[in-house]
Design a protein around this motif. Structure first.
Motif, PDB file in Angstrom:
ATOM      1  N   GLY C 241       8.313 -33.091 -40.925  1.00 13.46           N
ATOM      2  CA  GLY C 241       6.352 -32.170 -41.388  1.00 13.46           C
ATOM      3  C   GLY C 241       6.756 -31.121 -40.831  1.00 13.46           C
ATOM      4  N   SER C 242       7.082 -31.306 -38.976  1.00 18.06           N
ATOM      5  CA  SER C 242       7.144 -30.952 -37.269  1.00 18.06           C
ATOM      6  C   SER C 242       7.991 -29.117 -38.087  1.00 18.06           C
ATOM      7  N   GLY C 244       8.791 -27.587 -40.974  1.00 18.22           N
ATOM      8  CA  GLY C 244       7.578 -27.744 -42.386  1.00 18.22           C
ATOM      9  C   GLY C 244       6.360 -26.495 -41.158  1.00 18.22           C
ATOM     10  N   LYS C 245       5.987 -27.261 -40.833  1.00 18.71           N
ATOM     11  CA  LYS C 245       5.162 -26.466 -40.059  1.00 18.71           C
ATOM     12  C   LYS C 245       5.540 -25.162 -39.659  1.00 18.71           C
ATOM     13  N   ALA C 248       6.429 -22.836 -42.153  1.00 20.19           N
ATOM     14  CA  ALA C 248       4.589 -21.989 -42.812  1.00 20.19           C
ATOM     15  C   ALA C 248       3.900 -20.936 -41.790  1.00 20.19           C
ATOM     16  N   ILE C 285       9.586 -25.808 -45.821  1.00 17.24           N
ATOM     17  CA  ILE C 285       7.645 -26.142 -46.445  1.00 17.24           C
ATOM     18  C   ILE C 285       8.567 -26.809 -46.828  1.00 17.24           C
ATOM     19  N   ALA C 288       9.943 -29.890 -45.912  1.00 17.89           N
ATOM     20  CA  ALA C 288       9.201 -31.242 -45.172  1.00 17.89           C
ATOM     21  C   ALA C 288       7.843 -31.773 -46.352  1.00 17.89           C
TER      22      ALA C 288
END
Lengths: 355, 355, 355, 355
Positions: C241-242, C244-245, C248, C285, C288
């Motif tokens: 997730g981090s 994926g951030k 983004a 992304i 994630a």
């Protein structure tokens, strides 16, 4: 839990009212009234019993605290609700209440009665969204718009092409909601173990009459077969997803540097006076993702154990109503948002001075 | 949406109160009070301003309708809340309210203040569950119990072994909640874009004083770095999962044909008087699955866009509080359930006559 | 199913090799070797038996078709694997293979042995990412960058502030992976129903020796307590997730109209020669979101039935390895991507001529 | 990643072959052949060019390593595939390959061509399952069976009633798959930004001819409107869910203490010779839960950014094929399982001696 502030964005008063405890208990009482009438028609209970039950239901005011206690004890509200209702029906007719039925018959049919109000609302809202998009096409469709693929400038198109990609899925959702209506809006009537054994051979006739009385379609018992409800939830998540896609487009096109869409009534910031935040568009993305997740969890509720799963059924209650409300909120926000956007042709679209 | 009947099973009044709008607005006001005091301490605003703000907060009664309108407009409640609060602070001190901060500083810190009350409650409840399990081990641990693997009878064990498998994960959850506390319970203070530029070089000092004033740990701004909150949600889902596993075991062992556990106060049926439904155990399974799904959706909120994502943040609000409440409900139900079970040795366990 | 083309983006050869059937069967054989040695040490089997088993394992070549047939029949590969292995151990030592253990002891410990190689790889990769970010800070940190909140231009910051928001979560993930290592990297040894009854009172000693022999920590049996594995999966999803951030942010900052980041080696288009597609950033992304979803599904595997759930365990196998690989791919892509970005100061950032 | 052992349970060779890289590249080449023919028919390219392209495709052997490199670079395989293909088409016809189309036209249509083979397989398998259930009804439907609700003995029913609850949802899934076929099995043809501008006004005619050539329905471009695919995935998850429910029932009824179903060919244990593990039934539950989770993640792929989202599209590739395979495996296992069960009347159902 009530969260009025969050509901100002992510709620939907009209739909929440239809799914409220009050509305669902009301629908349960309609079930009991229609069941009694259907059973009287086939002679399972007397006409006097059905009349007494109907009169009692007319006057019935639930003891809500008692219902909550019953819910906590029994995992379903029905045993307590029936006990309360029976206590208001004069003897010997009290025992005719809920004759041959089971809690799940009441609860599922009541839910379907609520959904029978929600489906047309969703269709109406889709109609309205399509109409707004059609209006935008008429008024702004011939403007040029830079298309973007993979987050990069691609080639110019017309605004009409963008609106087409927003509108066509909505038309398909509308068709799909129409198509699933007949299959979804069915009674639940099976009795304790789904075989209608408690109706003394009159199960089919009672079911026919019950369906007619409630304005629903007939169906064999589906206590442990939840794919209709899960499919409905899945369609709503798709609808929320299509609206989330519109939200994403609007967020991206309304970026300061892109400036291809201007949103009237955008949100203000506590710290930066120049900001015009695409609140509703962002909320559409959040609701789409929330709905997709809830649809996935709702899918876990397909795995019923034997003739009735308390755990799978409870999971359905935990996930389907929030999914309906999230989708309702998405349709509501979409209408407001689409009414407030203007495309800007590229020469107008100068980046705003950021500070 | 309020659903009191479902909340009788799946709700948690104590925790819902801590997460209520009232409590969160209250925590936001505590943030503003502590921020003013911290800013006065470093000379960013005057001591008189901080006093005036504190007095105003003491007397402040929000216009809730106005807050909801502001929320719908701005996507966050803070601009309207600050405007309302400022209107109650005498000039020239009104402009000192919220100095240098941004909405997210207020909202995130307020959430953390609420979590700072919830974490110890969860730990206390785990403690109680472990204590109940310990008592069961003392009183019933030496009974024989048939173990089951892959849904088949395996080999006999002692009840103590079963209780070990229920208890050990709880001990690990307790340790994990303790371990994440320091990292989780931190202030949010970054200003509009996270760099504390609005504090005129005093950002670190203001943050120190703010943290001290609120009883939280200090941290650099984490506006777009949500892994602490998502990790907390993940741990709660694990806790709910371990309790769901206990629920599954109790459902299986309390099956009529197995009869290895008897549940006092099991649920009644509207149609079958002989039933003793394992309501709370089934609810634990449902809550575990709901929590797992919500944790997955919450994970989608990791993908923040740039310095603040309205969509990811809103998704967090849609998923984290229900996840906390579901886990709270699971701990609450577990306590009640574990206090009401009795293991039966195999010779006692004759299948009940079903009808 | 093998999908080499997709794996070119979303795969991770190094980690896939560690999780391959060959590697897992190899780890299972290491378990059996170490178990025999541990049992010989406490006298449960003879030293000659342990030697014969070790020699057989040295020479053992599985019949893979037979293993697949056994897997389909038994739901686990172990009965067939043990049968094959036993057939290569001279009598009377053949019966000493797998003495007192159960399939789950073998499979879970083998998985942990594989994870014991994967955890340090993940930590190493995080270290490298932090180092790359540190280098970027040194070389480009003092450049100005326009911050964006809620998809709108906010206020200017330094590139260093952006890099801080990318780097700090990685540091926390590194700490968290270190912190969970001791708890995660434990043997599984319980025997058929988890109570180590088959080790004739030597269970604790065998477990000690087994753990020492395999370089893992000791733990009581956790057949039906999966929260360690699910927590590990959850942490990986947070890491993904981090990343994926970061993906983004790079997608958004590399937009043609924004132009604040230039990506070397961006992807080409089959139809538009001017495109520079942020392939790796987009893939981050996707990974994630995929990881978050898999973590949610993995959470469903917490609900084990009694002493071993075939369904929950199988669900774990279906979800945890893809989650590990997705996170591995994300770390791999991040390294490549972060080595290829350059921030551009606003005056350089003129929108490219789109056609 | 290939996992042959797990695939022995959770795989589906027939369906995996249809989704393989080889099959998808083959379908992409069929797209290019049909596109060239369609474009020649309307005069966009010459008939000689179409012939040269068709001949080249007949002889074409991809350089797989090159495709993987292209995939990693471009995020899609098409630019490299087209480059390879063009290099085998004699000048001047090479430039006529892929005329006016975009990568997504090729990839999406190729996927749909694969799905056009998978949908009838799924329908066939459902037919077979219904037929097996019908046979079971004929042979065993009149046996008594104890129904269970909320994990407790309820009332006796006939086996036919149980079979009805298994069979009716399958009939609805069959109808639903038929109903979605026309809407799902459509070409994708939009060109770089979806408006078919590259076909010089012949877009509609090319699309007609392309659809006819490929045996698919026509449709306007749906690059960023993925609800058809997500709805298909959702329906598969529902099917897997209904099969998971059958699996749950069989696990529960085959419990040693219940003994209402006997499974021929149940799984063996490495440690307990008396075990008869309901492997396939448990796997059905796992596959249902996995499918539900994947369907939820697939729903996240609805949120496309503008005219094409690399991240949402990649997420679709990561989730839809595993979802299809999981559902395929569930249909495959169900057939085998349902062919091997026997209901036992209650008097036969004496608990097996566990040890």
């Amino acid at each position: 839990m009530r969260r009025p502030l969050l509901s100002a964005i992510a709620g939907d008063e009209e739909i929440e009212a239809i799914l409220s405890d009050e509305a669902q208990i009301g629908a349960m009482l309609e079930f009991e009234r229609a069941l009694a009438r259907a059973e009287a028609a086939v002679g399972l209970i007397s006409a006097d019993a059905a009349s007494a039950i109907a009169s009692a239901i007319d006057r019935f005011r639930p003891d809500w605290d008692g219902l909550a206690i019953g819910m906590a004890r029994d995992g379903v509200v029905v045993p307590e609700l029936i006990a309360q209702l029976r206590s208001t029906v004069p003897r010997p007719f009290d025992t005719a209440v809920h004759h041959g039925a089971t809690s799940q018959d009441v609860i599922d049919t009541a839910l379907i009665l609520c959904l029978s109000k929600i489906v047309p609302i969703m269709i109406d809202r889709i109609d309205r969204l399509e109409s707004i998009l059609s209006g935008l096409r008429d008024s702004q469709g011939s403007l040029p718009l830079m298309a973007h693929t993979r987050m990069q400038v691609a080639l110019p198109v017309l605004v009409a092409e963008k609106l087409r990609t927003w509108s066509e899925p909505l038309a398909r959702h509308r068709l799909a909601l129409h198509a699933l209506t007949d299959d979804l809006l069915v009674i639940q009537l099976g009795g304790p173990v789904g075989d209608r054994a408690g109706f003394a051979g009159h199960g089919a006739a009672v079911a026919d009459a019950l369906a007619a009385g409630l304005g629903l379609s007939n169906a064999s018992a589906w206590h442990s077969s939840r794919e209709r409800l899960v499919a409905f939830g899945g369609r709503l998540a798709l609808l929320a997803g299509s609206l989330g896609k519109i939200g994403a487009d609007i967020c991206l096109l309304a970026q300061t540097e892109v400036g291809a869409i201007v949103i009237k009534g955008a949100g203000t910031s506590s710290a930066m006076a120049h900001k015009a935040n695409p609140i509703r568009a962002e909320a559409l993305i959040a609701l789409a993702r929330h709905a997709a997740g809830l649809a996935g969890s709702l899918g876990q509720a397909m795995v019923h154990e034997n003739e009735r799963s308390g755990s799978a059924w409870t999971l359905e209650w935990l996930t389907l109503p929030p999914l309906i409300i999230a989708t309702g909120a998405a349709t509501r926000l979409s209408e407001s948002l689409l009414r407030s956007i203007n495309f800007r042709s590229p020469d107008e679209a100068q980046p705003l001075d950021p500070v």
